[in-house]
Design a protein around this motif. Structure first.
Motif, PDB file in Angstrom:
ATOM      1  N   LEU A  10      -1.423  -0.751  -3.033  1.00 45.94           N
ATOM      2  CA  LEU A  10      -0.842  -2.025  -3.494  1.00 45.94           C
ATOM      3  C   LEU A  10      -1.212  -2.153  -4.961  1.00 45.94           C
ATOM      4  CD1 LEU A  10      -1.972  -4.348  -0.539  1.00 45.94           C
ATOM      5  CD2 LEU A  10       0.244  -3.248  -0.837  1.00 45.94           C
ATOM      6  N   VAL A  11      -0.200  -2.103  -5.843  1.00 52.04           N
ATOM      7  CA  VAL A  11      -0.484  -2.151  -7.284  1.00 52.04           C
ATOM      8  C   VAL A  11       0.129  -3.436  -7.836  1.00 52.04           C
ATOM      9  CG1 VAL A  11      -0.444  -0.827  -9.434  1.00 52.04           C
ATOM     10  CG2 VAL A  11      -0.235   0.369  -7.246  1.00 52.04           C
ATOM     11  N   ASP A  12      -0.704  -4.444  -8.047  1.00 49.87           N
ATOM     12  CA  ASP A  12      -0.221  -5.762  -8.489  1.00 49.87           C
ATOM     13  C   ASP A  12      -1.391  -6.500  -9.129  1.00 49.87           C
ATOM     14  OD1 ASP A  12       0.831  -8.407  -8.675  1.00 49.87           O
ATOM     15  OD2 ASP A  12       2.198  -7.971  -7.007  1.00 49.87           O
ATOM     16  N   ASP A  13      -1.154  -7.090 -10.294  1.00 52.45           N
ATOM     17  CA  ASP A  13      -2.252  -7.789 -10.983  1.00 52.45           C
ATOM     18  C   ASP A  13      -2.488  -9.197 -10.415  1.00 52.45           C
ATOM     19  OD1 ASP A  13       0.220  -8.661 -11.988  1.00 52.45           O
ATOM     20  OD2 ASP A  13      -0.709  -9.363 -13.853  1.00 52.45           O
ATOM     21  N   ASP A  14      -1.665  -9.614  -9.463  1.00 52.68           N
ATOM     22  CA  ASP A  14      -1.815 -10.953  -8.881  1.00 52.68           C
ATOM     23  C   ASP A  14      -2.610 -10.818  -7.570  1.00 52.68           C
ATOM     24  OD1 ASP A  14      -1.534 -13.372  -7.615  1.00 52.68           O
ATOM     25  OD2 ASP A  14       0.580 -13.636  -8.165  1.00 52.68           O
ATOM     26  N   PRO A  15      -3.915 -11.210  -7.558  1.00 52.61           N
ATOM     27  CA  PRO A  15      -4.737 -11.010  -6.364  1.00 52.61           C
ATOM     28  C   PRO A  15      -4.230 -11.799  -5.161  1.00 52.61           C
ATOM     29  CG  PRO A  15      -5.900 -12.344  -7.990  1.00 52.61           C
ATOM     30  CD  PRO A  15      -4.661 -11.860  -8.643  1.00 52.61           C
ATOM     31  N   VAL A  16      -3.611 -12.954  -5.452  1.00 57.45           N
ATOM     32  CA  VAL A  16      -3.083 -13.757  -4.339  1.00 57.45           C
ATOM     33  C   VAL A  16      -1.945 -12.994  -3.661  1.00 57.45           C
ATOM     34  CG1 VAL A  16      -2.003 -15.950  -3.696  1.00 57.45           C
ATOM     35  CG2 VAL A  16      -3.729 -15.896  -5.500  1.00 57.45           C
ATOM     36  N   TYR A  17      -1.085 -12.381  -4.501  1.00 57.10           N
ATOM     37  CA  TYR A  17       0.029 -11.655  -3.912  1.00 57.10           C
ATOM     38  C   TYR A  17      -0.443 -10.416  -3.164  1.00 57.10           C
ATOM     39  CZ  TYR A  17       4.872 -11.657  -2.975  1.00 57.10           C
ATOM     40  OH  TYR A  17       6.050 -11.797  -2.312  1.00 57.10           O
ATOM     41  N   THR A  18      -1.504  -9.781  -3.683  1.00 53.45           N
ATOM     42  CA  THR A  18      -2.063  -8.615  -2.988  1.00 53.45           C
ATOM     43  C   THR A  18      -2.561  -9.037  -1.600  1.00 53.45           C
ATOM     44  OG1 THR A  18      -2.722  -7.710  -5.112  1.00 53.45           O
ATOM     45  CG2 THR A  18      -3.771  -6.759  -3.185  1.00 53.45           C
ATOM     46  N   MET A  19      -3.231 -10.189  -1.560  1.00 52.59           N
ATOM     47  CA  MET A  19      -3.731 -10.714  -0.280  1.00 52.59           C
ATOM     48  C   MET A  19      -2.543 -10.990   0.661  1.00 52.59           C
ATOM     49  SD  MET A  19      -4.156 -13.939   1.344  1.00 52.59           S
ATOM     50  CE  MET A  19      -4.381 -15.250   0.153  1.00 52.59           C
ATOM     51  N   ILE A  20      -1.473 -11.574   0.120  1.00 50.66           N
ATOM     52  CA  ILE A  20      -0.295 -11.883   0.942  1.00 50.66           C
ATOM     53  C   ILE A  20       0.311 -10.593   1.498  1.00 50.66           C
ATOM     54  CG2 ILE A  20       2.069 -12.798   0.871  1.00 50.66           C
ATOM     55  CD1 ILE A  20       1.021 -14.746  -1.346  1.00 50.66           C
ATOM     56  N   MET A  21       0.400  -9.562   0.629  1.00 47.51           N
ATOM     57  CA  MET A  21       0.985  -8.275   1.064  1.00 47.51           C
ATOM     58  C   MET A  21       0.130  -7.640   2.164  1.00 47.51           C
ATOM     59  SD  MET A  21       3.895  -7.389  -0.074  1.00 47.51           S
ATOM     60  CE  MET A  21       3.928  -5.675   0.432  1.00 47.51           C
ATOM     61  N   ARG A  22      -1.183  -7.699   1.986  1.00 48.93           N
ATOM     62  CA  ARG A  22      -2.078  -7.136   3.016  1.00 48.93           C
ATOM     63  C   ARG A  22      -1.826  -7.821   4.367  1.00 48.93           C
ATOM     64  NH1 ARG A  22      -6.584  -3.995   1.916  1.00 48.93           N
ATOM     65  NH2 ARG A  22      -7.051  -3.686  -0.286  1.00 48.93           N
ATOM     66  N   LYS A  23      -1.716  -9.150   4.316  1.00 46.60           N
ATOM     67  CA  LYS A  23      -1.501  -9.908   5.554  1.00 46.60           C
ATOM     68  C   LYS A  23      -0.150  -9.549   6.178  1.00 46.60           C
ATOM     69  CE  LYS A  23      -4.514 -13.822   5.653  1.00 46.60           C
ATOM     70  NZ  LYS A  23      -5.096 -13.271   6.889  1.00 46.60           N
ATOM     71  N   SER A  24       0.873  -9.437   5.302  1.00 49.71           N
ATOM     72  CA  SER A  24       2.208  -9.126   5.810  1.00 49.71           C
ATOM     73  C   SER A  24       2.235  -7.746   6.444  1.00 49.71           C
ATOM     74  CB  SER A  24       3.239  -9.190   4.667  1.00 49.71           C
ATOM     75  OG  SER A  24       3.196 -10.465   4.078  1.00 49.71           O
ATOM     76  N   LEU A  25       1.517  -6.777   5.819  1.00 51.69           N
ATOM     77  CA  LEU A  25       1.475  -5.422   6.374  1.00 51.69           C
ATOM     78  C   LEU A  25       0.707  -5.410   7.698  1.00 51.69           C
ATOM     79  CD1 LEU A  25       0.921  -3.382   3.083  1.00 51.69           C
ATOM     80  CD2 LEU A  25       2.973  -3.404   4.500  1.00 51.69           C
ATOM     81  N   GLN A  26      -0.332  -6.235   7.743  1.00 55.06           N
ATOM     82  CA  GLN A  26      -1.095  -6.344   8.995  1.00 55.06           C
ATOM     83  C   GLN A  26      -0.178  -6.776  10.140  1.00 55.06           C
ATOM     84  OE1 GLN A  26      -4.399  -9.053   8.499  1.00 55.06           O
ATOM     85  NE2 GLN A  26      -5.411  -7.637   7.069  1.00 55.06           N
ATOM     86  N   MET A  27       0.722  -7.686   9.786  1.00 53.49           N
ATOM     87  CA  MET A  27       1.679  -8.179  10.782  1.00 53.49           C
ATOM     88  C   MET A  27       2.503  -7.058  11.393  1.00 53.49           C
ATOM     89  SD  MET A  27       3.707 -11.485   9.588  1.00 53.49           S
ATOM     90  CE  MET A  27       5.045 -11.023  10.639  1.00 53.49           C
ATOM     91  N   GLN A  28       2.716  -6.008  10.571  1.00 55.61           N
ATOM     92  CA  GLN A  28       3.504  -4.871  11.041  1.00 55.61           C
ATOM     93  C   GLN A  28       2.653  -3.879  11.835  1.00 55.61           C
ATOM     94  OE1 GLN A  28       6.909  -4.560  10.392  1.00 55.61           O
ATOM     95  NE2 GLN A  28       6.667  -6.642   9.618  1.00 55.61           N
ATOM     96  N   ASN A  29       1.388  -4.251  12.064  1.00 59.47           N
ATOM     97  CA  ASN A  29       0.476  -3.431  12.859  1.00 59.47           C
ATOM     98  C   ASN A  29       0.290  -2.022  12.320  1.00 59.47           C
ATOM     99  OD1 ASN A  29      -0.027  -5.453  14.746  1.00 59.47           O
ATOM    100  ND2 ASN A  29       1.955  -4.994  15.735  1.00 59.47           N
ATOM    101  N   ILE A  30       0.208  -1.880  11.010  1.00 56.19           N
ATOM    102  CA  ILE A  30       0.007  -0.530  10.483  1.00 56.19           C
ATOM    103  C   ILE A  30      -1.487  -0.222  10.408  1.00 56.19           C
ATOM    104  CG2 ILE A  30       2.133  -0.434   9.133  1.00 56.19           C
ATOM    105  CD1 ILE A  30       0.047  -0.641   6.727  1.00 56.19           C
ATOM    106  N   SER A  31      -1.780   1.052  10.627  1.00 55.97           N
ATOM    107  CA  SER A  31      -3.179   1.445  10.663  1.00 55.97           C
ATOM    108  C   SER A  31      -3.539   2.288   9.440  1.00 55.97           C
ATOM    109  CB  SER A  31      -3.462   2.247  11.925  1.00 55.97           C
ATOM    110  OG  SER A  31      -2.555   3.331  11.965  1.00 55.97           O
ATOM    111  N   ALA A  32      -2.620   2.349   8.435  1.00 56.11           N
ATOM    112  CA  ALA A  32      -2.856   3.217   7.282  1.00 56.11           C
ATOM    113  C   ALA A  32      -3.963   2.675   6.394  1.00 56.11           C
ATOM    114  CB  ALA A  32      -1.577   3.348   6.488  1.00 56.11           C
ATOM    115  N   HIS A  33      -4.546   3.630   5.630  1.00 57.04           N
ATOM    116  CA  HIS A  33      -5.574   3.251   4.668  1.00 57.04           C
ATOM    117  C   HIS A  33      -4.903   2.514   3.504  1.00 57.04           C
ATOM    118  CE1 HIS A  33      -9.294   3.551   2.500  1.00 57.04           C
ATOM    119  NE2 HIS A  33      -8.642   4.057   1.458  1.00 57.04           N
ATOM    120  N   CYS A  34      -5.407   1.357   3.160  1.00 57.97           N
ATOM    121  CA  CYS A  34      -4.747   0.498   2.152  1.00 57.97           C
ATOM    122  C   CYS A  34      -5.696   0.216   0.986  1.00 57.97           C
ATOM    123  CB  CYS A  34      -4.342  -0.793   2.859  1.00 57.97           C
ATOM    124  SG  CYS A  34      -3.174  -1.771   1.953  1.00 57.97           S
TER     125      CYS A  34
END
Lengths: 143, 325
Positions: A10-34
């Motif tokens: 995840l390459v983004d200078d906005d930490p809030v958006y990075t947190m949002i993306m992490r949560k959204s990816l979690q929703m997709q049940n992915i097990s990849a290293h992030c």
């Protein structure tokens, strides 16, 4: 699955958006290293060191960032990365058609998502990624 | 008008004629350029006499000059015995009489003028056509320059060139192409330069910078056309002032740049916190947050809203400042 491992950047200078993306990816049940980075340069350095052709690399990339922006990041990884195992998803607040067209000129970019990235966007992206890389990394509704 | 055209004084000839025919008033000019300048100022003459008895004469130039002058008034050429045959060869048929300067009597001079006048009338039809061409030449809105292909010297220009560049007709005749446009030469020189660089000599349209008399630098689109006057090959250059078009193009480019900047600001600066707000509200709505994160998300929503407010205020202020400046 033909890849030994999947890495998500995840390459983004906005930490809030990075947190949002992490949560959204979690929703997709992915097990990849992030891993997340707040500028293009530190992401390039990390990626170059760990780049492995046996691994699938999915990069969610913002355009407007300090130090090295998204375009600069793309230029640098084009030298060594292959579209066979690297897929870049540009994630930007930009609604400018020029940015969309420019992203299409890179052989590594597989999609351009306009922020905010919602669940339905990720679901469509999941279908695209699963089919392109013959993987079931992302769980879609059909799964 | 008496064109001396040499260092040899014509006083003897004019005194001799005045002694035989009363009432003739001679206007002396030193050379062809000065004579052309007087004619272009609107001075009219009953006859023109030109002295061609100098050994240093350039016959190609003389042929061209005689053609131009014979259109203005009955033309009598004065020459020496030595040059008589050569001068006769370059005279246009019936448009000029030729006399030996040393021995010409007032009667011969008078007859030569009458004879030339009579023969000139026979050529009126031809002259009328040339006059129409001259009128067209002068009223044509595009600048036209007639130049020597070897030296680039101006031989003739139309009124549009005088109006648009600000030089007088006399100014032009004393200049060469390179005096007004440092990189522009006569076609013969250009062709030589092109050939030496293996460039295509057929592409003879160029955009060149010209210096107007007031110092302004103009962008002219110049087209070279091959042309012939009185059997002499000359360069005809048609030039259009495209300075304002180029300026307008630059203004449009600057406007486009401004629009691009606005689009970039809206996309990357204004939309960033808006998109963050929408995403935060979305995860809030979808119940993706735990109770412990609730406060953090609400703080981020408020911070994003404040950021939008600050950006919008900043844009309003910048717009106001731009208008005031």
């Amino acid at each position: 699955m033909r890849f030994m491992k999947t890495r998500i950047l995840l390459v983004d200078d906005d930490p809030v958006y990075t947190m949002i993306m992490r949560k959204s990816l979690q929703m997709q049940n992915i097990s990849a290293h992030c891993e997340s980075f707040d500028n293009g340069l530190s992401a390039v350095e990390y990626f170059r060191e760990r780049y492995n052709e046996d691994e699938l690399n999915l990069i969610f990339l913002d355009i407007n960032m300090p130090i090295l922006d998204g375009w600069g990041f793309l230029d640098r990884i084009e030298n060594f990365a292959s579209p066979e195992n690297v897929g870049v998803i540009v994630v930007s607040s930009s609604v400018n058609e020029k940015d969309v067209q420019r992203s299409k000129s890179s052989r590594l970019v597989i999609d351009f998502l306009i922020k905010p990235v919602l669940r339905e966007h990720l679901e469509m992206l999941s279908v695209k990624i699963n089919s392109r890389y013959s993987t079931t990394l992302f769980k879609t509704r059909r799964d | 008008m008496m064109i001396q055209n040499s260092f040899i004084n014509c006083d003897y000839f004019t005194e001799n004629i005045n002694a035989g025919i009363s009432g003739i008033q001679f206007v002396l000019t030193e050379d062809f350029e000065e004579a052309q300048s007087l004619i272009s100022e609107g001075r009219e003459f009953d006859a023109i006499a030109i002295d061609l008895s100098d050994d240093q004469m350039k016959w190609n130039d003389i042929k061209f000059q005689i053609n131009i002058l014979s259109e203005q008034a009955p033309l009598v050429v004065l020459t020496s015995e030595r040059h008589y045959c050569k001068v006769s060869e370059v005279l246009p048929s019936g448009a000029a009489g030729c006399l030996i300067k040393k021995t010409a009597t007032p009667g011969e001079f008078h007859n030569a003028i009458l004879c030339t006048e009579k023969l000139s009338r026979l050529q009126a039809a031809k002259c009328a056509s040339e006059l129409r061409f001259k009128q067209l030449f002068n009223s044509y809105p595009t600048m036209i320059f007639i130049c020597d292909p070897e030296t680039g010297k101006f031989l003739d220009v139309n009124e549009s060139a005088i109006d648009q560049l600000g030089y007088s007709y006399k100014d032009f005749l004393s200049k060469k192409l390179r005096d007004l446009s440092s990189s522009l030469r006569g076609k013969a020189l250009l062709l030589r330069e092109w050939r030496s660089r293996d460039e295509n000599p057929e592409s003879i349209t160029q955009i060149k910078k010209f210096k107007a008399k007031n110092g302004e630098i103009l962008d002219l689109q110049v087209v070279f056309l091959p042309f012939s006057i009185g059997g002499k090959d000359v360069d005809m250059l048609l030039a259009t002032n495209i300075s304002s078009k180029i300026k307008q193009g630059r203004i449009i480019e600057m406007q486009n740049e401004r629009f691009d900047n606005i689009a970039w600001t809206q996309s990357h600066i204004v939309r960033a916190p808006v998109a963050r707000l929408m995403a935060l509200i979305n995860i809030f709505k979808n119940g993706l947050i735990e109770e412990a994160e609730r406060e953090l998300i609400l703080d981020n929503i408020y911070a994003a809203a404040e950021e939008v407010d600050e950006i919008v205020r900043g844009i309003a202020l910048a717009s106001q400042n731009a208008r005031e400046n």
